[in-house]
Design an enzyme around this catalytic site. Structure first.
Site, PDB file in Angstrom:
ATOM      1  N   VAL A  50      32.475  18.726  26.674  1.00 19.83           N
ATOM      2  CA  VAL A  50      31.264  18.641  25.847  1.00 19.83           C
ATOM      3  C   VAL A  50      31.548  19.378  24.559  1.00 19.83           C
ATOM      4  CG1 VAL A  50      28.831  19.287  25.680  1.00 19.83           C
ATOM      5  CG2 VAL A  50      29.783  18.553  27.877  1.00 19.83           C
ATOM      6  N   GLU A 141      41.949  43.792  42.226  1.00 19.65           N
ATOM      7  CA  GLU A 141      42.385  42.924  43.321  1.00 19.65           C
ATOM      8  C   GLU A 141      43.804  42.396  43.078  1.00 19.65           C
ATOM      9  OE1 GLU A 141      37.920  41.763  44.862  1.00 19.65           O
ATOM     10  OE2 GLU A 141      39.037  40.208  43.848  1.00 19.65           O
ATOM     11  N   ASP A 272      26.475  32.749  33.748  1.00 18.41           N
ATOM     12  CA  ASP A 272      27.155  33.666  32.817  1.00 18.41           C
ATOM     13  C   ASP A 272      26.780  33.448  31.352  1.00 18.41           C
ATOM     14  OD1 ASP A 272      28.478  34.773  34.912  1.00 18.41           O
ATOM     15  OD2 ASP A 272      30.470  34.029  34.378  1.00 18.41           O
ATOM     16  N   ALA A 289      28.676  35.963  40.343  1.00 22.85           N
ATOM     17  CA  ALA A 289      28.256  34.703  40.965  1.00 22.85           C
ATOM     18  C   ALA A 289      26.776  34.660  41.375  1.00 22.85           C
ATOM     19  CB  ALA A 289      29.146  34.430  42.172  1.00 22.85           C
TER      20      ALA A 289
HETATM   21  C1  LIG Z   1      39.120  35.886  38.065  1.00 24.94           C
HETATM   22  C2  LIG Z   1      37.637  35.982  38.334  1.00 24.94           C
HETATM   23  C3  LIG Z   1      37.208  36.663  39.466  1.00 24.94           C
HETATM   24  C4  LIG Z   1      35.846  36.767  39.743  1.00 24.94           C
HETATM   25  N1  LIG Z   1      35.452  37.441  40.862  1.00 24.94           N
HETATM   26  C5  LIG Z   1      34.143  37.512  41.170  1.00 24.94           C
HETATM   27  C6  LIG Z   1      33.709  38.153  42.365  1.00 24.94           C
HETATM   28  O1  LIG Z   1      34.521  38.664  43.144  1.00 24.94           O
HETATM   29  N2  LIG Z   1      32.370  38.177  42.629  1.00 24.94           N
HETATM   30  C7  LIG Z   1      31.457  37.608  41.793  1.00 24.94           C
HETATM   31  O2  LIG Z   1      30.263  37.624  42.099  1.00 24.94           O
HETATM   32  N3  LIG Z   1      31.831  37.005  40.649  1.00 24.94           N
HETATM   33  C8  LIG Z   1      33.141  36.944  40.318  1.00 24.94           C
HETATM   34  N4  LIG Z   1      33.538  36.321  39.164  1.00 24.94           N
HETATM   35  C9  LIG Z   1      32.510  35.803  38.256  1.00 24.94           C
HETATM   36  C10 LIG Z   1      31.941  34.483  38.738  1.00 24.94           C
HETATM   37  O3  LIG Z   1      32.992  33.584  39.056  1.00 24.94           O
HETATM   38  C11 LIG Z   1      31.050  33.911  37.655  1.00 24.94           C
HETATM   39  O4  LIG Z   1      30.028  34.840  37.395  1.00 24.94           O
HETATM   40  C12 LIG Z   1      30.411  32.584  38.040  1.00 24.94           C
HETATM   41  O5  LIG Z   1      31.394  31.606  38.311  1.00 24.94           O
HETATM   42  C13 LIG Z   1      29.490  32.096  36.918  1.00 24.94           C
HETATM   43  O6  LIG Z   1      29.054  30.810  37.198  1.00 24.94           O
HETATM   44  P1  LIG Z   1      28.666  29.826  36.016  1.00 24.94           P
HETATM   45  O7  LIG Z   1      28.174  28.580  36.694  1.00 24.94           O
HETATM   46  O8  LIG Z   1      27.787  30.484  35.029  1.00 24.94           O
HETATM   47  O9  LIG Z   1      30.044  29.520  35.253  1.00 24.94           O
HETATM   48  P2  LIG Z   1      31.426  28.949  35.805  1.00 24.94           P
HETATM   49  O10 LIG Z   1      31.539  29.092  37.269  1.00 24.94           O
HETATM   50  O11 LIG Z   1      32.486  29.585  34.962  1.00 24.94           O
HETATM   51  O12 LIG Z   1      31.351  27.397  35.483  1.00 24.94           O
HETATM   52  C14 LIG Z   1      31.411  26.900  34.164  1.00 24.94           C
HETATM   53  C15 LIG Z   1      31.813  25.429  34.224  1.00 24.94           C
HETATM   54  O13 LIG Z   1      31.600  24.842  32.962  1.00 24.94           O
HETATM   55  C16 LIG Z   1      32.725  24.027  32.618  1.00 24.94           C
HETATM   56  N5  LIG Z   1      32.768  23.991  31.144  1.00 24.94           N
HETATM   57  C17 LIG Z   1      32.728  25.040  30.283  1.00 24.94           C
HETATM   58  N6  LIG Z   1      32.705  24.625  29.010  1.00 24.94           N
HETATM   59  C18 LIG Z   1      32.742  23.272  29.066  1.00 24.94           C
HETATM   60  C19 LIG Z   1      32.754  22.245  28.064  1.00 24.94           C
HETATM   61  N7  LIG Z   1      32.696  22.539  26.764  1.00 24.94           N
HETATM   62  N8  LIG Z   1      32.807  20.961  28.472  1.00 24.94           N
HETATM   63  C20 LIG Z   1      32.864  20.645  29.794  1.00 24.94           C
HETATM   64  N9  LIG Z   1      32.841  21.563  30.772  1.00 24.94           N
HETATM   65  C21 LIG Z   1      32.786  22.861  30.407  1.00 24.94           C
HETATM   66  C22 LIG Z   1      33.906  24.714  33.270  1.00 24.94           C
HETATM   67  O14 LIG Z   1      34.951  23.790  33.513  1.00 24.94           O
HETATM   68  C23 LIG Z   1      33.284  25.228  34.570  1.00 24.94           C
HETATM   69  O15 LIG Z   1      33.399  24.295  35.612  1.00 24.94           O
HETATM   70  C24 LIG Z   1      34.901  36.176  38.860  1.00 24.94           C
HETATM   71  C25 LIG Z   1      35.333  35.500  37.727  1.00 24.94           C
HETATM   72  C26 LIG Z   1      36.699  35.390  37.469  1.00 24.94           C
HETATM   73  C27 LIG Z   1      37.179  34.647  36.241  1.00 24.94           C
END
Ligand SMILES: Cc1cc2nc3c(=O)[nH]c(=O)nc-3n(C[C@H](O)[C@H](O)[C@H](O)COP(=O)(O)OP(=O)(O)OC[C@H]3O[C@@H](n4cnc5c(N)ncnc54)[C@H](O)[C@@H]3O)c2cc1C
Length: 393
Positions: A50, A141, A272, A289
């Protein structure tokens, strides 16, 4: 309903570090998005980037075309924050998605293999020195897993390398590891790390990495071929409507208690990328998460209410606690006002992560791998399938 994502799978980010350190195969922590929604009628998935939103005409522009919308929900999450340092961005290894985790896995294994065949002591030291910036849950970790790799694998599978030649350094800018957790959890985690042989450097800020040497603001240096950047994330907003809606300092959209982006009745954001200021969370919810999952469920219910002509209800976050693992039988957990660690915390950590993994198959495979690794002190996915080429210069 149409779901756009640049990947055709969901990634369980908390276990990315296990892919990086050869504990799990990537397909154990990913799940096809089409399969998640196969039973949903009137659902469409588009694999697309997007790139722009026209808020006036209510049109979303993507790499596969444009689509008019009535309502739009943004859940684009975060991207790695290099704080504007181009050298670090160019040379360090980020770990935000599966391809990056696989790059780290390849680089770690390649560097150990190179060290095994090198007679130059300086080069061997650089190749076996693993440096991680950022001692949040990801850095901690990762450091613990690397230390266990040294203990379990180096001695048995690399007889020509000395276990003590491999070093793991964890650099943290604040005065403690796991800063978002309780002081007790931080203290315990640091002790566990040090017992595993990780060298923890707190109050130390990385200022540069040229591909071979990490330099810190206090003048300290680390010669390394493997520098992993786990020091921060920033929101990943989409172009089209910035202005007041986007809080530039955090790159997050300011939303009200219904996850509606301020000033845009038909646009919502969650997880996020959303910043909801409430009495309990004046700086917004933590970027983990649970807020994302809870906001997703709540917004779905609210949108149904809206379509039925009922008023929406405000979001309330329920904090279920925080946890991090350091290694076998070692984890820390904060729940409500209690903090505990050790083997029980570790089993709890495993149970919770298995529970939240998407897909029965993934849970079974992960459980099997963990049991196998536990019994054999092994990390079975030690395969350089796609060699990683470092950028030169
Ligand atoms: C290495 C790591 C370890 C983590 N460990 C933990 C943990 O132990 N416990 C915990 O609670 N949280 C943890 N987190 C944080 C947690 O994963 C996030 O808070 C959570 O995934 C947020 O969900 P979200 O749906 O907001 O975003 P996300 O899960 O990041 O999903 C965003 C989605 O949007 C898509 N996207 C983004 N921009 C575009 C675009 N322009 N066009 C098309 N698609 C797009 C991406 O491909 C992705 O699928 C961790 C994060 C990371 C990176």
């Amino acid at each position: 309903m149409v779901l756009f994502d640049r990947h055709n799978y969901h990634t369980f980010q908390p276990l990315l570090y296990q892919v990086s350190t050869a504990g799990l195969e990537p397909d154990s922590i990913a799940y096809p998005l089409r399969k998640v929604f196969r039973k949903n009628k009137d659902f469409h998935f588009r694999l697309a980037e997007v790139d722009h939103i026209d808020t006036q005409n209510k049109v979303i522009h993507t790499s596969v075309g444009s689509l008019p919308f009535d309502y739009l929900v943004l859940a684009t999450g975060t991207k790695t924050n290099f704080f504007g340092n181009k050298d670090i961005e160019r040379h360090s290894m980020a770990m935000k998605n599966i391809p990056q985790a696989l790059n780290i896995r390849s680089l770690i294994l390649q560097n150990i293999e190179k060290a095994d065949s090198s007679n130059d002591p300086e080069e061997r030291r650089r190749l076996l020195n693993f440096v991680i910036a950022g001692a949040g849950p990801t850095g901690v970790e990762l450091a613990g897993a690397l230390a266990e790799f040294r203990k379990g694998i180096l001695e048995s599978d690399y007889p020509e390398l000395n276990e003590n030649e491999m070093e793991v350094h964890l650099i943290e800018g604040s005065d403690r590891v796991l800063a978002p957790m309780s002081a007790l959890a931080s203290k315990r985690a640091q002790k566990y790390l040090e017992n595993l042989g990780v060298v923890v450097h707190v109050n130390s800020l990385v200022s540069d990495y040229n591909g071979q040497r990490v330099t810190c603001k206090d003048g300290g240096t680390f010669d390394t071929e493997t520098f992993i950047w786990a020091a921060g994330v920033t929101g990943a907003p989409i172009q089209g409507f910035n202005g007041d809606a986007l809080l530039e300092r955090f790159n997050r959209y300011r939303v009200n208690e219904f996850n509606c982006i301020e000033g845009f009745e038909h646009l919502f954001a969650l997880g996020d990328i959303a910043l909801m200021e409430t009495a309990g969370y004046p700086k917004g919810h933590p970027q983990v998460a649970q807020p994302a999952i809870q906001q997703g469920r709540h917004l779905a219910k609210n949108l149904k209410r809206k379509f039925l002509g009922k008023p929406m209800t405000p979001f309330g976050y329920y904090d279920k606690g925080t946890m991090a693992t350091i290694g076998r039988n070692k984890a820390v957990v904060d729940v409500k006002n209690r903090s505990f660690g050790g083997a029980f915390a570790w089993f709890l950590w495993m149970f919770v992560h298995l529970w939240f993994l998407v897909g029965f198959r993934n849970r079974v495979i992960t459980f099997f791998n963990w049991t196998y690794n536990y019994i054999n002190y092994d990390r079975a996915a030690r395969l350089i399938i796609r060699p990683f080429k470092k950028k030169i210069g």
